[in-house]
Design an enzyme around this catalytic site. Structure first.
Site, PDB file in Angstrom:
ATOM      1  N   ASP A   1       4.685 -13.344  -3.578  1.00 53.85           N
ATOM      2  CA  ASP A   1       3.774 -13.304  -2.427  1.00 53.85           C
ATOM      3  C   ASP A   1       3.532 -14.732  -1.938  1.00 53.85           C
ATOM      4  OD1 ASP A   1       3.420 -10.501  -2.340  1.00 53.85           O
ATOM      5  OD2 ASP A   1       2.110 -10.632  -4.086  1.00 53.85           O
TER       6      ASP A   1
ATOM      7  N   ASP B   1      11.424 -16.885   1.062  1.00 53.69           N
ATOM      8  CA  ASP B   1      11.760 -17.086   2.480  1.00 53.69           C
ATOM      9  C   ASP B   1      10.680 -17.921   3.168  1.00 53.69           C
ATOM     10  OD1 ASP B   1       9.978 -14.975   2.066  1.00 53.69           O
ATOM     11  OD2 ASP B   1      10.501 -13.999   3.962  1.00 53.69           O
TER      12      ASP B   1
HETATM   13  C1  LIG Z   1       6.569  -9.806  -2.003  1.00 52.99           C
HETATM   14  S1  LIG Z   1       6.780  -8.694  -3.333  1.00 52.99           S
HETATM   15  C2  LIG Z   1       8.461  -8.960  -3.832  1.00 52.99           C
HETATM   16  C3  LIG Z   1       9.026  -7.827  -4.640  1.00 52.99           C
HETATM   17  C4  LIG Z   1      10.459  -8.029  -5.167  1.00 52.99           C
HETATM   18  N1  LIG Z   1      10.555  -9.178  -6.034  1.00 52.99           N
HETATM   19  C5  LIG Z   1      11.448  -8.126  -4.049  1.00 52.99           C
HETATM   20  O1  LIG Z   1      12.053  -9.188  -3.862  1.00 52.99           O
HETATM   21  O2  LIG Z   1      11.640  -7.124  -3.351  1.00 52.99           O
HETATM   22  C6  LIG Z   1       5.850  -9.489  -4.607  1.00 52.99           C
HETATM   23  C7  LIG Z   1       5.586  -8.584  -5.800  1.00 52.99           C
HETATM   24  O3  LIG Z   1       4.952  -9.340  -6.825  1.00 52.99           O
HETATM   25  C8  LIG Z   1       3.895  -8.571  -7.391  1.00 52.99           C
HETATM   26  N2  LIG Z   1       2.955  -9.540  -7.981  1.00 52.99           N
HETATM   27  C9  LIG Z   1       2.193 -10.447  -7.337  1.00 52.99           C
HETATM   28  N3  LIG Z   1       1.498 -11.200  -8.203  1.00 52.99           N
HETATM   29  C10 LIG Z   1       1.831 -10.748  -9.445  1.00 52.99           C
HETATM   30  C11 LIG Z   1       1.433 -11.121 -10.750  1.00 52.99           C
HETATM   31  N4  LIG Z   1       0.561 -12.104 -10.959  1.00 52.99           N
HETATM   32  N5  LIG Z   1       1.955 -10.444 -11.788  1.00 52.99           N
HETATM   33  C12 LIG Z   1       2.847  -9.433 -11.588  1.00 52.99           C
HETATM   34  N6  LIG Z   1       3.260  -9.029 -10.371  1.00 52.99           N
HETATM   35  C13 LIG Z   1       2.757  -9.685  -9.312  1.00 52.99           C
HETATM   36  C14 LIG Z   1       3.367  -7.756  -6.236  1.00 52.99           C
HETATM   37  O4  LIG Z   1       2.664  -6.610  -6.651  1.00 52.99           O
HETATM   38  C15 LIG Z   1       4.661  -7.410  -5.502  1.00 52.99           C
HETATM   39  O5  LIG Z   1       5.232  -6.232  -6.004  1.00 52.99           O
END
Ligand SMILES: C[S@@+](CC[C@H](N)C(=O)[O-])C[C@H]1O[C@@H](n2cnc3c(N)ncnc32)[C@H](O)[C@@H]1O
Length: 245
Positions: free
Chosen positions: A151, A187
């Site tokens: 994120d 990105d």
């Molecule tokens: C923008 S999405 C990207 C998902 C995947 N990596 C992709 O490229 O399609 C970011 C993911 O990270 C997870 N996430 C964010 N912070 C996290 C954390 N501290 N621990 C585990 N997951 C986390 C969110 O729930 C989300 O599913």
């Protein structure tokens, strides 16, 4: 405005900035079905501290028991619905792939895909990767780490929520074997610059691509998040850092 999570535990009030928004875990019926049917196969039960994404600091994880074998360990942080994880785990049957993801409906979608492919080399922990890395993973246990499209928290006032900061880098380094590689893609140009700055400053890492961006890692399928970035005209940055020492 995004407030830090506030937890009231007994008389103690704890404020902690996390890299995710605490969303409802309400699932669609098909996600609920996948969750109920497959969670026992893939999702590891871990003791919690207070929230549903926390880990009790006294917890431990026996990796051999969790996977039923001793093998190369790959950890994916935040795999979302597993668009990268599922095909990449399928392409590496010799590796154990451990995922840390906070969002249960995304995990449910990943479970449906895992069941379809019949994979047995993936385990998922529903938890904040910071807590999971800190409390579950033994020191020097990981062979490779994947962090794809974390994120971005692109507004300046939210930068403190970005997962990859100096503290998380040093925690992650402590869990990586010597020679292990951390592969990252984003990105968001300013997050990519910041990641380079953080990892270049950490003596535990060297840039595999000699102080530059890596080529697009061909093993990484294009996910919806990457496609969304491309559609918006953003450049994709790939990085790879090797744990030294
Ligand atoms: C923008 S999405 C990207 C998902 C995947 N990596 C992709 O490229 O399609 C970011 C993911 O990270 C997870 N996430 C964010 N912070 C996290 C954390 N501290 N621990 C585990 N997951 C986390 C969110 O729930 C989300 O599913």
């Amino acid at each position: 405005m995004i407030w830090p999570a506030v937890e009231v535990t007994g008389l103690r009030v704890r404020r902690e900035v996390v890299s995710f928004v605490r969303r409802s875990n309400r699932m669609r019926p098909n996600q609920r079905r996948a969750w109920e049917a497959y969670r026992d196969l893939f999702v590891l039960d871990v003791p919690r501290l207070d929230t549903s994404t926390s880990i009790d600091p006294s917890a431990s994880l026996d990796l051999v028991e969790a996977f039923g074998r001793d093998a190369t360990l790959v950890v994916e942080i935040g795999p979302g619905t597993g668009e990268s994880l599922v095909p990449m785990a399928e392409a590496r049957p010799q590796a154990n792939v451990l995922a840390f993801e906070v969002y249960q409906p995304a995990i449910a979608r990943m479970l449906a895909q895992l069941a379809k492919t019949g994979l047995d080399n993936v385990r998922i922990v529903e938890a904040d990767a910071v807590a999971a890395m800190r409390h579950l993973l033994p020191a020097r246990s990981v062979d490779e780490i994947w962090l794809f499209f974390p994120d971005p928290w692109h507004k300046a006032r939210h930068h403190k929520r970005r997962l990859l900061n100096p503290e998380f880098a040093s925690l992650t380094a402590s869990r990586m074997k010597s020679g292990a590689v951390w592969r990252i893609a984003t990105d968001w140009a300013d997050y990519a610059d910041r990641i380079r700055e953080v990892l270049d400053d950490d003596p535990s890492f060297v840039n595999v691509h000699h102080n530059g961006w890596g080529p697009r890692w061909a093993a990484r399928p294009i996910t919806h998040f990457e496609q969304r970035g491309l559609d918006a005209g953003r450049q994709i940055f790939d990085l790879a850092y090797r744990r030294v020492g």
